[in-house]
Each structure stands twice: as C-alpha cells, then as structure tokens.
Design an enzyme around this catalytic site. Sequence first.
Site, PDB file in Angstrom:
ATOM      1  N   GLU A 160      21.655 -43.087  13.404  1.00 56.56           N
ATOM      2  CA  GLU A 160      20.624 -42.097  13.110  1.00 56.56           C
ATOM      3  C   GLU A 160      21.280 -40.735  12.965  1.00 56.56           C
ATOM      4  O   GLU A 160      22.487 -40.589  13.202  1.00 56.56           O
ATOM      5  CB  GLU A 160      19.547 -42.092  14.200  1.00 56.56           C
ATOM      6  CG  GLU A 160      20.052 -41.703  15.572  1.00 56.56           C
ATOM      7  CD  GLU A 160      19.023 -41.943  16.688  1.00 56.56           C
ATOM      8  OE1 GLU A 160      18.208 -42.875  16.578  1.00 56.56           O
ATOM      9  OE2 GLU A 160      19.059 -41.196  17.675  1.00 56.56           O
ATOM     10  N   HIS A 211      14.903 -38.340  20.091  1.00 60.09           N
ATOM     11  CA  HIS A 211      16.104 -38.493  20.917  1.00 60.09           C
ATOM     12  C   HIS A 211      16.818 -37.154  21.076  1.00 60.09           C
ATOM     13  O   HIS A 211      16.905 -36.369  20.123  1.00 60.09           O
ATOM     14  CB  HIS A 211      17.088 -39.468  20.272  1.00 60.09           C
ATOM     15  CG  HIS A 211      16.621 -40.893  20.300  1.00 60.09           C
ATOM     16  ND1 HIS A 211      17.023 -41.815  19.356  1.00 60.09           N
ATOM     17  CD2 HIS A 211      15.804 -41.549  21.144  1.00 60.09           C
ATOM     18  CE1 HIS A 211      16.455 -42.983  19.627  1.00 60.09           C
ATOM     19  NE2 HIS A 211      15.718 -42.843  20.702  1.00 60.09           N
TER      20      HIS A 211
END
Lengths: 393, 287
Positions: free
Chosen positions: B208, B246
């Site tokens: 990511e 995150h």
Amino acid sequence: MNVHEYQAKALLRDYGVAVPHGRLATTPAEAEDAARSLAAPVVVVKAQVHAGGRGKAGGIKLAKSAGEAKTLASEILGMNLRSHQTGPEGKIVRKVYVEAGCDIARELYLGIVLDRAAERLAVIASTEGGMEIEEVAARSPERILTVHIDPGLGLQPWQVRRVGFGLGLDAEQVGRLQDFLAGLYRLFVEKDASLAEINPLVVTGDGELLALDAKLNFDDNALYRHPDVRELRDPEEEDPREREAKEIDLAYVGLDGDIGCMVNGAGLAMATLDMIQVCGGSPANFLDAGGGADKEKVAQAFKLILRDQNVKAILVNIFGGIVRCDLIAEGVVAAAEELGVEVPLVVRLQGTNAAEGREILAASGLDITPAETLGEAGQKAVAAARGREAGEA
Amino acid sequence: MAILCDRNTRLLVQGLGRMGRFHAGLSTEYGTQVVGGVHPGKGGQVIDGIRVFDTVHEAVEETGANATVIFVPPPGAADAVLEAAGAGLELAVCITEGIPALDMLRAKAALAGSSLRLVGPNCPGLVTPEQCRIGIMPARITRPGPVGVVSRSGTLTYEAVDQLSRLGIGQSTCVGIGGDPVIGTSFVDALALFEADPETEAVVMIGEIGGSAEETAARFVQEHMTKPVAAFIAGQNAPPGKRMGHAGAIIAGGQGKASDKIAALEAAGVAVARSPAEMGETLAKLR
C-alpha cells in the site's frame, strides 16, 4: 497532529532552542500592541494556518512601525489564504504571530524525521534554507546532509559537528548548534514528534542561530501520554468531517468524487477506492469502519457519508473476517430506514455469515443493490452514480 | 513446511483482555497449541482453560512455548515485545494497533541482538492453513496449498486469500506484516522465507502507499527470487499528506506513491494487478 508556528516556537523555547521574540494577536489592535512591545526596528506579521507557502500567498508581511503592523494585521486576519498546501479552497486566517525581525546573513534548513527505511530518526540539513526540502532533494540531492541517530545512544556531539561544519558554520556557530540541535532532538523524543522542521534556520549578522520558521507534527498514537500537546489541537484547522469522524473513532478522509464508501479495514478501504476508479467512477471518501464495526458504527458512518452533498451513490464493502455480515446488514437496514437514505445503495457482503446478511438486505424491502464480488460491487456503484447523474440532468 | 508457524508451534497469549481471550479461543478451535497466557497479576489462574502466568519467562519455563501473540494495549505493547525477546522466544506476533512510533523504533533497535522474530505490530497475524493460526485472521477462508501471501493489510489480505481459494489455489502461509511505519518483519524478510520454503511455489504480495518497503522488496525479487511473485498496491489514487487509516499509509514528502511502487515492482518482473478484483487471477496466470 499539526500545530501552529507560534505553538511550535513556544515548545522550542521551552527546550532551549533559539527563536525570535514574538507575540500572538487575534485583532489588529493586539497586533499593534505586540509590535510596540517587541520594540524592534522591523517586525514580521505572520498568518497562523496549518499550511506552508504562506509567504508567497501574501500571509507574511514586514512592518516598520506598530501602526503599519496594525494595518497589515487587518489585511491578513480574515483573509482566505491559498497556497499550494491549502488546496484551492484555502484557509481562513484567524490569528497572526507578530515577531521581531532579524538581520539574516544565511538561511539554512534543519529537520528531524523518522526515516522508515533506516528505522532511525534522521537529522536532515541543507544549505538551501527557505526552499522545500523535497524540491532540494529532487534538484540537488548533494546539498542534503543526513545523519541517523541510534535510539539507544541519542544524538552525539560528533553528529552535530558533522551537520554544523557540513553547513559551513564556523567553530563558534557549531558550538551554538550543539545546544540548538540537542534541544530540538530532546523535544522530538520527549514529546513524540513525527516531524520537526526549522526552515529557515537563520544565521544572523552577529553569527547567532535562530529558528525563523518552525513546523512540528506529533504522533497521534502517542498523544495519550502528552496532554499538553493534545491541548494545542486547533479544530478550526481540520476538515469538519474528518474531525467528526475522529470523535467517533472512524478513519475518514474526504475526497472530491460522488460515490460514498463504507468499508471495514484500511487496506480494503483503499482498494475499494481503487476499484471504483478502475470502473471509471470517482470516490467521495475513504472510510474505514474498523475491525469491530457494529450496528451503531454503521449508522454513524452513514450519517457522515450523507453529509457530503456530492454523494450520488453509496458503496458498502464488508469482508467479514471476525465481523459478522448479518450484524452489518442489520445496521445498514436500520441506518437506511432511520436516515431515509435517498441515494442508491450498493452493498457487498463477503465472509462470515454473508448469506444471512444478504437475506436480511433482500427481506428489508429497501432498494438495495446486492453485489457478490469486489469487481461487481465497483461496477454497480459506478452505474448507480451515473444513473443518478442522468436522472438529475 | 510453511513458514513461521506450523502444527508444532507452542503459542503463548500476552494480554488476556476481551480480544486476547476471544482470539485465543478461535486459535485453539482451529487446532493451534495454545499452551499458556501471560497477564501480570493474574498468574496462577486458569482463564478459558488457559494457564496464566505473571511473566513470559515463567510461562516459557513451565510450558515450553516457542511463540507468542501480543494483544497488550498500546502503552505496554513495546514492553511486551521486549519481554518476549528477553524470555528467549523465537517468534512474537504483535496485533496491537496504535503503538507510538518511537516506542517501536527503540524496541526494534533492541531486538537486533536477540533471537526473536517480530511480526507486526498492527497486523492480523499468521495462518498456516489446517495447522496453526496466530492472531485474528479468519482461518476458515484459507486452504492449504502452494502460494505464500504477505500483506501490510488485514481485510484486504482476506480478500486476496478468498480470491485465491475460490480459484482453487491454496496457501502455504498467510502473513500480515502490519500497517505501521516501523514493523518487525518486512516484505523482504517474508519473501526470503517463502523463497527458502520448499512448499511455497509462488507469492502474492499486497502493499500500500507510504514508505518504500515495496521498492526494497522489488529489488530483492529481482536479485534473489526464483519463484514468481504477483502483487497489488492499494491506494493508487490516495491524496498526498493524508493518513489512509493505517499509521504508515501516508504519502509524505513526495515519497510512498503507489505509482512508484508499481513501476519498481513491474521493472523487477513482478506481475502487478491494477484492479483489486484481479489479485487471485494475476497469480493464477503466473502458474
């Protein structure tokens, strides 16, 4: 979490880092007072917003008298400051910092960041002060000096010498840099900062070092142990929806598309935005309802998504690992009924109790489009938003 | 064979709060040997059939544990990792989300001299199908087979595993390495383990935005991997400067963009799925 320049400078002062004298003002009269009390030949009136590029945007002005400071403050206060960091909507200036001007001989860059690849804090220094460090890194990387700090040992005197002499400071100035950088490092570590930037770090005509501008960011995960830092939060500087999401423990980022998204898990939420774009659509938001998403969370998430007037369709994408899809389905039905959701709703439930969840959606009598796979969910959501668009036209 | 955990793993659970207890139960149900728990102040108790100890040292001595899963809340989590290392364990999987970055920085540096391998924090854990479950993954969606899965994400990992299982492709081990800026086991570490594992034939890697771990992994694949790798990078259209859920998923200072990661991986011969719906198929085409 970001703080204002005046707040960063107060913290720096507490840690023995040299900063110019200055005072905060929220009215032109206060700015005039501040300028008078500083008793400096020149003062600088600086807009306090959480964004860089303030100078070019007209948010930083020099004044040669208290009266002029008042006039400038009246221009800056209330202005909508637009820089490359504020986005096109800009930021309203609510406070100015009035600071004593100084005699600038050199402008340098000094920063501390967490270098993720090295797994160390890194001191970054450059002779190209006043420019954005990313720009310097792209154009002339040889002008950037990086020193990694062992977390067990902390900043060592030789590392400061390497930085100081590397910046072309003389021995006396390097001596001053020892206190300056040691204070900055101690502040970083004790307050759990995630970024500290002194840009520019100024060498004055007298050879003093001063932090002319200061930017500090703090680690959100460590705010629990720094109530003093937490108090520096300025809610006016945050996107109202992001602020509201934070209060109910949802991760939300507003975007400029028209498909509202509710997903469980950050990675899947990012992938859902990607999926929408692959299908030719445009997402209105990132929203991670978290691993423990329940009925109440779903309702709160819906409220947040629907506050965005651009939303033409909503895509719910849940991969039930531990989360049970039947409970999510109940939450979706309850929220849709309670809030009277008028935009098309595409719901994809996968994983634990997905079949039960789909039955609940089908039996609700609500106009909900079910989707089986991620790809199908993306296509149906994009089609639903387009249909809505066509209907409006 | 699998990597990191198998049916011989003897697992401790550090932090027997609501989440720790719930997932210890699911792991036991799955057939994992959960041999003890550690919860300071609750030593001597038996909770849900698990013998509880005050310290990891005591638990290791009494149970012969060789691995631990950490559910300790953020303020004490880094300390819990160091305690596991101090007690001589080989593997610690830290599930805790929200640990201060500087705590992990110090802990990671301190682990350099120990024999402990840390996975996480802020990760869903590990599953070796039909053998061992450590953490919070829904093991039900996995099936045994030859594909290793490594990911920075939780639910997106489940999505990938589910896509593989639906195509009839099983997994050797599924590893969630976590979404924080400082983590114990990197993509490169996990790829090296899969490369060395005779039962793994191919790998799916799910990255990511944020940091440069995917770029480093691309170099490793090019230089050291003989097994085919398929990948997906989440956040292809994420705005810079925004933390996407995150703690580590943020494009900062022009670094960490998905496009750079995809380019690096493709240059290294990795098959990158552009659509998250095609993670499974992208891997299937490689075999």
